[in-house]
Motif scaffolding. Sequence first.
Motif, PDB file in Angstrom:
ATOM      1  N   LYS A  96     -20.596  80.556 -88.599  1.00  0.00           N
ATOM      2  CA  LYS A  96     -21.000  80.254 -87.224  1.00  0.00           C
ATOM      3  C   LYS A  96     -21.718  78.902 -87.117  1.00  0.00           C
ATOM      4  O   LYS A  96     -22.122  78.513 -86.036  1.00  0.00           O
ATOM      5  N   MET A  97     -21.887  78.190 -88.243  1.00  0.00           N
ATOM      6  CA  MET A  97     -22.648  76.946 -88.280  1.00  0.00           C
ATOM      7  C   MET A  97     -24.062  77.176 -87.751  1.00  0.00           C
ATOM      8  O   MET A  97     -24.606  76.399 -86.986  1.00  0.00           O
ATOM      9  N   SER A  98     -24.660  78.293 -88.148  1.00  0.00           N
ATOM     10  CA  SER A  98     -25.990  78.659 -87.679  1.00  0.00           C
ATOM     11  C   SER A  98     -26.731  79.391 -88.785  1.00  0.00           C
ATOM     12  O   SER A  98     -26.110  80.063 -89.613  1.00  0.00           O
ATOM     13  N   THR A  99     -28.046  79.244 -88.808  1.00  0.00           N
ATOM     14  CA  THR A  99     -28.849  79.944 -89.806  1.00  0.00           C
ATOM     15  C   THR A  99     -29.741  81.015 -89.191  1.00  0.00           C
ATOM     16  O   THR A  99     -30.270  81.853 -89.898  1.00  0.00           O
ATOM     17  N   ASN A 100     -29.925  80.941 -87.863  1.00  0.00           N
ATOM     18  CA  ASN A 100     -30.877  81.831 -87.170  1.00  0.00           C
ATOM     19  C   ASN A 100     -32.288  81.683 -87.730  1.00  0.00           C
ATOM     20  O   ASN A 100     -33.052  82.638 -87.793  1.00  0.00           O
ATOM     21  N   ILE A 101     -32.619  80.453 -88.132  1.00  0.00           N
ATOM     22  CA  ILE A 101     -33.959  80.129 -88.620  1.00  0.00           C
ATOM     23  C   ILE A 101     -34.483  78.926 -87.844  1.00  0.00           C
ATOM     24  O   ILE A 101     -33.774  77.937 -87.670  1.00  0.00           O
ATOM     25  N   VAL A 102     -35.714  79.035 -87.374  1.00  0.00           N
ATOM     26  CA  VAL A 102     -36.391  77.909 -86.720  1.00  0.00           C
ATOM     27  C   VAL A 102     -37.617  77.560 -87.559  1.00  0.00           C
ATOM     28  O   VAL A 102     -38.373  78.446 -87.967  1.00  0.00           O
ATOM     29  N   ALA A 103     -37.796  76.280 -87.816  1.00  0.00           N
ATOM     30  CA  ALA A 103     -38.955  75.818 -88.584  1.00  0.00           C
ATOM     31  C   ALA A 103     -40.076  75.404 -87.628  1.00  0.00           C
ATOM     32  O   ALA A 103     -39.824  74.800 -86.591  1.00  0.00           O
ATOM     33  N   ILE A 104     -41.299  75.763 -87.993  1.00  0.00           N
ATOM     34  CA  ILE A 104     -42.485  75.330 -87.251  1.00  0.00           C
ATOM     35  C   ILE A 104     -43.327  74.483 -88.203  1.00  0.00           C
ATOM     36  O   ILE A 104     -43.726  74.946 -89.270  1.00  0.00           O
ATOM     37  N   ARG A 140     -28.469  71.272 -91.620  1.00  0.00           N
ATOM     38  CA  ARG A 140     -28.219  72.553 -90.955  1.00  0.00           C
ATOM     39  C   ARG A 140     -28.713  73.749 -91.763  1.00  0.00           C
ATOM     40  O   ARG A 140     -28.125  74.825 -91.733  1.00  0.00           O
ATOM     41  N   MET A 141     -29.807  73.566 -92.488  1.00  0.00           N
ATOM     42  CA  MET A 141     -30.425  74.680 -93.199  1.00  0.00           C
ATOM     43  C   MET A 141     -31.392  75.430 -92.294  1.00  0.00           C
ATOM     44  O   MET A 141     -31.822  76.538 -92.609  1.00  0.00           O
ATOM     45  N   VAL A 142     -31.771  74.797 -91.193  1.00  0.00           N
ATOM     46  CA  VAL A 142     -32.485  75.461 -90.101  1.00  0.00           C
ATOM     47  C   VAL A 142     -31.826  75.013 -88.808  1.00  0.00           C
ATOM     48  O   VAL A 142     -31.187  73.960 -88.754  1.00  0.00           O
ATOM     49  N   ASP A 143     -31.975  75.819 -87.750  1.00  0.00           N
ATOM     50  CA  ASP A 143     -31.298  75.504 -86.491  1.00  0.00           C
ATOM     51  C   ASP A 143     -32.103  74.575 -85.600  1.00  0.00           C
ATOM     52  O   ASP A 143     -31.539  73.914 -84.719  1.00  0.00           O
ATOM     53  N   GLY A 144     -33.413  74.548 -85.784  1.00  0.00           N
ATOM     54  CA  GLY A 144     -34.244  73.708 -84.931  1.00  0.00           C
ATOM     55  C   GLY A 144     -35.657  73.642 -85.477  1.00  0.00           C
ATOM     56  O   GLY A 144     -36.034  74.408 -86.375  1.00  0.00           O
ATOM     57  N   LEU A 154     -36.794  60.136 -85.029  1.00  0.00           N
ATOM     58  CA  LEU A 154     -35.833  59.442 -84.162  1.00  0.00           C
ATOM     59  C   LEU A 154     -34.452  59.339 -84.794  1.00  0.00           C
ATOM     60  O   LEU A 154     -33.477  59.036 -84.105  1.00  0.00           O
ATOM     61  N   LYS A 155     -34.365  59.610 -86.100  1.00  0.00           N
ATOM     62  CA  LYS A 155     -33.065  59.576 -86.786  1.00  0.00           C
ATOM     63  C   LYS A 155     -32.317  60.902 -86.659  1.00  0.00           C
ATOM     64  O   LYS A 155     -31.172  61.009 -87.081  1.00  0.00           O
ATOM     65  N   VAL A 156     -32.994  61.917 -86.107  1.00  0.00           N
ATOM     66  CA  VAL A 156     -32.430  63.263 -86.061  1.00  0.00           C
ATOM     67  C   VAL A 156     -31.889  63.548 -84.663  1.00  0.00           C
ATOM     68  O   VAL A 156     -32.571  63.315 -83.669  1.00  0.00           O
ATOM     69  N   SER A 157     -30.672  64.062 -84.588  1.00  0.00           N
ATOM     70  CA  SER A 157     -30.074  64.395 -83.294  1.00  0.00           C
ATOM     71  C   SER A 157     -30.110  65.899 -83.019  1.00  0.00           C
ATOM     72  O   SER A 157     -29.799  66.341 -81.923  1.00  0.00           O
ATOM     73  N   GLN A 158     -30.493  66.698 -84.016  1.00  0.00           N
ATOM     74  CA  GLN A 158     -30.540  68.154 -83.848  1.00  0.00           C
ATOM     75  C   GLN A 158     -31.790  68.574 -83.050  1.00  0.00           C
ATOM     76  O   GLN A 158     -32.681  67.765 -82.816  1.00  0.00           O
ATOM     77  N   PRO A 159     -31.860  69.858 -82.638  1.00  0.00           N
ATOM     78  CA  PRO A 159     -32.923  70.329 -81.738  1.00  0.00           C
ATOM     79  C   PRO A 159     -34.336  70.222 -82.306  1.00  0.00           C
ATOM     80  O   PRO A 159     -34.639  70.745 -83.379  1.00  0.00           O
ATOM     81  N   LEU A 217     -37.633  76.872 -75.135  1.00  0.00           N
ATOM     82  CA  LEU A 217     -37.039  75.539 -75.070  1.00  0.00           C
ATOM     83  C   LEU A 217     -36.191  75.235 -76.304  1.00  0.00           C
ATOM     84  O   LEU A 217     -35.089  74.697 -76.183  1.00  0.00           O
ATOM     85  N   ILE A 218     -36.708  75.572 -77.498  1.00  0.00           N
ATOM     86  CA  ILE A 218     -35.935  75.260 -78.711  1.00  0.00           C
ATOM     87  C   ILE A 218     -34.652  76.079 -78.761  1.00  0.00           C
ATOM     88  O   ILE A 218     -33.596  75.586 -79.185  1.00  0.00           O
ATOM     89  N   LEU A 219     -34.690  77.328 -78.285  1.00  0.00           N
ATOM     90  CA  LEU A 219     -33.474  78.138 -78.286  1.00  0.00           C
ATOM     91  C   LEU A 219     -32.454  77.613 -77.289  1.00  0.00           C
ATOM     92  O   LEU A 219     -31.246  77.690 -77.535  1.00  0.00           O
ATOM     93  N   GLU A 220     -32.930  77.068 -76.172  1.00  0.00           N
ATOM     94  CA  GLU A 220     -32.010  76.450 -75.215  1.00  0.00           C
ATOM     95  C   GLU A 220     -31.338  75.225 -75.830  1.00  0.00           C
ATOM     96  O   GLU A 220     -30.137  75.009 -75.650  1.00  0.00           O
ATOM     97  N   LEU A 221     -32.102  74.435 -76.568  1.00  0.00           N
ATOM     98  CA  LEU A 221     -31.515  73.269 -77.237  1.00  0.00           C
ATOM     99  C   LEU A 221     -30.507  73.703 -78.298  1.00  0.00           C
ATOM    100  O   LEU A 221     -29.447  73.082 -78.453  1.00  0.00           O
ATOM    101  N   ILE A 222     -30.830  74.761 -79.031  1.00  0.00           N
ATOM    102  CA  ILE A 222     -29.923  75.263 -80.067  1.00  0.00           C
ATOM    103  C   ILE A 222     -28.608  75.721 -79.447  1.00  0.00           C
ATOM    104  O   ILE A 222     -27.528  75.523 -80.016  1.00  0.00           O
TER     105      ILE A 222
END
Length: 325
Positions: A56-64, A114-118, A132-137, A298-303
């Motif tokens: 699914k190209m997803s990890t279902n993990i968010v980093a804080i 893509r080891m974490v989703d956002g 600024l080099k990152v385009s992911q959420p 907000l982060i889940l909406e971006l994901i």
Amino acid sequence: MASMREVAERAGVGIGTVSRYLNGTGYVSEETGSKINAAIKELDYTPNELARNLFKMSTNIVAIIVPDLSHPFFSEFARYAESELYGWGYKTMVCNTINKSNREKEYLEMLKRRMVDGIITGVHSLDIEEYLKVSQPIIALDRYIGENIPLIGCNHNKGGELAAGKFIQSKCRYVVQVQGATSVNTPAHDRHTTLESVLRREGIHVETKELLWNRFDYDYFEKIADEILDEYPQIDGMFGSDLAVSAVLKRALERGIRVPEDLKLVAYDGTYLSKAVYPPMTVIAQPIEELAKKAVELILELIKGNKNIPDKTILEVSLQEGKTT
């Protein structure tokens, strides 16, 4: 451990049908789904979560990412955010940078790979180029990072006004405030500039004690407390974070300075610490739980790919009366 192929054989269907059923990627009849589900239970089959996420190209993990989990604001924020993410089926990875910028870069690399989703970041890094080099959420907590990274925070101008009003009401004439390092580009500084502006208009003297960058250990705050009480003997009001105010409260009482008779204290954050000390603090409270829930939303909406996220999301603060004013 049973395999997907064994589940397919037990259910009498093809392996592709089992895959579609598990991943929800295609139609599977109710009857066939019941057979597959029964086979899964009989064989005690556990799906390969890693393989499913890679598919699914997803990890279902968010980093804080936070500067220091020992800081009560960041620990409460992380706790509420983890609970909210869990409710949405996500796991949480917490990065405690503790002044080590390489940890921060490692987590940004994990996002790019893509080891974490956002990422929800609350660090006070002085180097924003890596972000600024990152385009992911990415969602920034109380930090200006870049126009493409949404910010969530509180109405710090209102917080400064409320604190100033309390000092004026308490008839203070000499207020010292403890402010974070001004080298960090954060809207949190607004509470200090507003407080100073309002108090000076009323003829009240204001001094500002600036903290070193990324210092959150309690020993350091006790050192700052001693410096304030030594350098400003005429002080009758003090404003700062829960940590800073608790240290001044402790040192003041040790010196026989009465609170609130001789010294009025207004804290900012409203964490558990403000109620754990005696006397309990008067605080300008940030809605930490609401901040965490909104940051997760907000982060889940971006994901999910929603690009219509506001540049800034600002929540309101409130005055909570204690016994230090």
